[in-house]
Motif scaffolding. Structure first.
Motif, PDB file in Angstrom:
ATOM      1  N   TYR A  87       0.712  -1.002   0.096  1.00 55.38           N
ATOM      2  CA  TYR A  87      -0.233  -0.522   0.225  1.00 55.38           C
ATOM      3  C   TYR A  87       0.470   1.178  -0.112  1.00 55.38           C
ATOM      4  O   TYR A  87       1.959   1.242   0.838  1.00 55.38           O
ATOM      5  CB  TYR A  87      -0.672  -0.048   0.739  1.00 55.38           C
ATOM      6  N   SER A 113      -5.377  -1.629  -1.308  1.00 54.44           N
ATOM      7  CA  SER A 113      -5.878  -0.332  -0.581  1.00 54.44           C
ATOM      8  C   SER A 113      -6.470  -1.638   1.007  1.00 54.44           C
ATOM      9  O   SER A 113      -6.699  -1.886   1.300  1.00 54.44           O
ATOM     10  CB  SER A 113      -6.804  -0.009  -1.161  1.00 54.44           C
ATOM     11  N   LEU A 115      -8.022   1.042   2.523  1.00 52.85           N
ATOM     12  CA  LEU A 115      -9.209   1.770   3.423  1.00 52.85           C
ATOM     13  C   LEU A 115     -10.023   0.699   1.784  1.00 52.85           C
ATOM     14  O   LEU A 115     -11.498   1.009   2.411  1.00 52.85           O
ATOM     15  CB  LEU A 115      -8.558   2.972   2.939  1.00 52.85           C
ATOM     16  N   ASN A 116     -10.172   0.805   0.830  1.00 54.46           N
ATOM     17  CA  ASN A 116     -10.864   0.500  -0.276  1.00 54.46           C
ATOM     18  C   ASN A 116     -11.435  -1.115   0.007  1.00 54.46           C
ATOM     19  O   ASN A 116     -11.001  -1.473   0.661  1.00 54.46           O
ATOM     20  CB  ASN A 116     -10.499   0.489  -1.734  1.00 54.46           C
ATOM     21  N   ASP A 117     -13.145  -1.022  -0.291  1.00 54.85           N
ATOM     22  CA  ASP A 117     -13.137  -2.239  -0.219  1.00 54.85           C
ATOM     23  C   ASP A 117     -13.720  -2.932   1.327  1.00 54.85           C
ATOM     24  O   ASP A 117     -13.170  -4.013   1.815  1.00 54.85           O
ATOM     25  CB  ASP A 117     -12.700  -3.111  -1.151  1.00 54.85           C
ATOM     26  N   GLN A 120      -8.587  -4.261   1.831  1.00 50.41           N
ATOM     27  CA  GLN A 120      -8.485  -5.309   0.654  1.00 50.41           C
ATOM     28  C   GLN A 120      -7.301  -6.415   1.420  1.00 50.41           C
ATOM     29  O   GLN A 120      -7.720  -6.977   0.880  1.00 50.41           O
ATOM     30  CB  GLN A 120      -7.704  -4.968  -0.683  1.00 50.41           C
ATOM     31  N   SER A 123      -9.619  -9.424   2.488  1.00 54.00           N
ATOM     32  CA  SER A 123      -9.882 -10.585   1.305  1.00 54.00           C
ATOM     33  C   SER A 123      -9.651 -11.760   1.731  1.00 54.00           C
ATOM     34  O   SER A 123      -8.964 -12.339   1.957  1.00 54.00           O
ATOM     35  CB  SER A 123     -10.638  -9.729   0.475  1.00 54.00           C
ATOM     36  N   ASP A 284      -0.220   3.928  -6.790  1.00 53.34           N
ATOM     37  CA  ASP A 284      -1.343   3.116  -6.333  1.00 53.34           C
ATOM     38  C   ASP A 284      -1.612   4.944  -5.717  1.00 53.34           C
ATOM     39  O   ASP A 284      -2.597   4.640  -4.921  1.00 53.34           O
ATOM     40  CB  ASP A 284      -1.717   2.642  -5.172  1.00 53.34           C
ATOM     41  N   PRO A 286      -3.090   8.174  -4.719  1.00 48.05           N
ATOM     42  CA  PRO A 286      -4.072   9.100  -5.170  1.00 48.05           C
ATOM     43  C   PRO A 286      -3.826  10.276  -5.918  1.00 48.05           C
ATOM     44  O   PRO A 286      -3.060  10.558  -5.527  1.00 48.05           O
ATOM     45  CB  PRO A 286      -4.967   9.418  -4.051  1.00 48.05           C
TER      46      PRO A 286
END
Length: 291
Positions: A87, A113, A115-117, A120, A123, A284, A286
């Motif tokens: 990350y 990430s 933060l996202n989803d 991640q 998962s 990645d 932003p």
């Protein structure tokens, strides 16, 4: 001998080296279509016979990773670029990126990430890579490693130049001491998992943990430092220092009481390996945080 490179794995749950298709003599070969996390692979295909036409059922299967069709060939992995799962803002991932850059090791980055989803790293696919559900993870030389200092140690053992651990046993112990001071005594107390538990007090908590650790670290560095943390050569300790100073700045820690830390950090940030690995320059990152 035919070299095939540059294939991006797209959707799956196992590394291609673990897929049964890569261990067999086939009348045709393609990647199993199950990769979620990407990577670039380099394979050597030794053809035994003249390739036969692509079967009709495989035509138009580019999205599943179809490479080539041949009549009974032997597939051997000539080389595979390391794959770093990380990350952009992870200080632990940053340590490993610096080490890879210093040692000139080319690798592929798979962003994970935090933060996202909902994160991640939680998962099922990533948990199969690292049951601790933390970044970084490095796939290299047929093994999967987690924990940044363990990864850096492996890189040091397999790519010893330039050295990140001094040959002198006293200096080596000092490097390990400083690296552990940061990686075990400061960073874990202010990482994302802990800060989520602190709620509205997370900023205050992070400032207190970092300031307490830096007070001790400043005293240590006054005895060990030259241009860098231990003497005048970049070491594993420096790979830990720079990301932690970045964390301190992000959490608005008052840095005035730590002149030695400030001086060393500034010198390190002038080095190219630290520049290219900086969080502001990652794939990645932003747009609003890019350098």
């Amino acid at each position: 001998m035919v070299l095939v490179s540059g294939l991006g794995l797209q959707h799956g749950d196992a590394d291609v080296a673990d897929c049964s298709c890569s261990r067999l003599n086939l009348t045709g070969w393609w990647l199993c279509p199950g990769h979620r996390f990407g990577g670039i692979v380099l394979f050597s295909l030794a053809l035994r016979e003249k390739p036969s036409p692509i079967p009709a059922e495989l035509k138009g299967k580019a999205k599943t990773g179809f490479i080539s069709w041949s009549r009974l060939h032997t597939l051997t992995m000539a080389s595979e670029k390391p794959i770093l799962y990380g990350y952009f803002r992870s200080s632990c991932s940053w340590r490993v990126r610096i080490a890879l850059a210093l040692k000139g090791i080319s690798y592929d980055l798979v962003p994970v990430s935090l933060l996202n989803d909902g994160g991640q790293q939680f998962s099922a696919e990533f948990k199969a890579l690292n049951p601790m559900q933390q970044v970084p993870v490095l796939k290299i030389d047929g093994i999967t490693l987690s924990q940044s200092l363990a990864i850096i140690q492996y890189l040091e053992d397999t790519h010893p130049n330039p050295r990140l651990l001094p040959q002198d046993p006293k200096k080596r112990a000092q490097v390990r001491m400083i690296a552990d001071h940061i990686a075990s005594g400061i960073q874990p107390l202010q990482n994302l998992k802990v800060l989520k538990q602190m709620g509205e007090k997370k900023m205050e908590w992070a400032q207190t943990c970092i300031a307490s650790g830096f007070q001790a670290l400043e005293q240590i560095l006054q005895h060990t430092a030259g241009r860098y943390c231990v003497g005048d050569e970049v070491s594993m300790a420096d790979l830990c220092l720079v990301p932690q100073v970045s964390n301190a700045e992000r959490f608005k820690v008052e840095m005035g009481p730590y002149p030695t830390i400030i001086r060393i950090n500034k010198a390190l940030l002038d080095l190219e390996a630290f520049k290219v690995s900086h969080p502001s320059r990652q794939p990645d990152t932003p747009a609003e945080l890019r350098a």
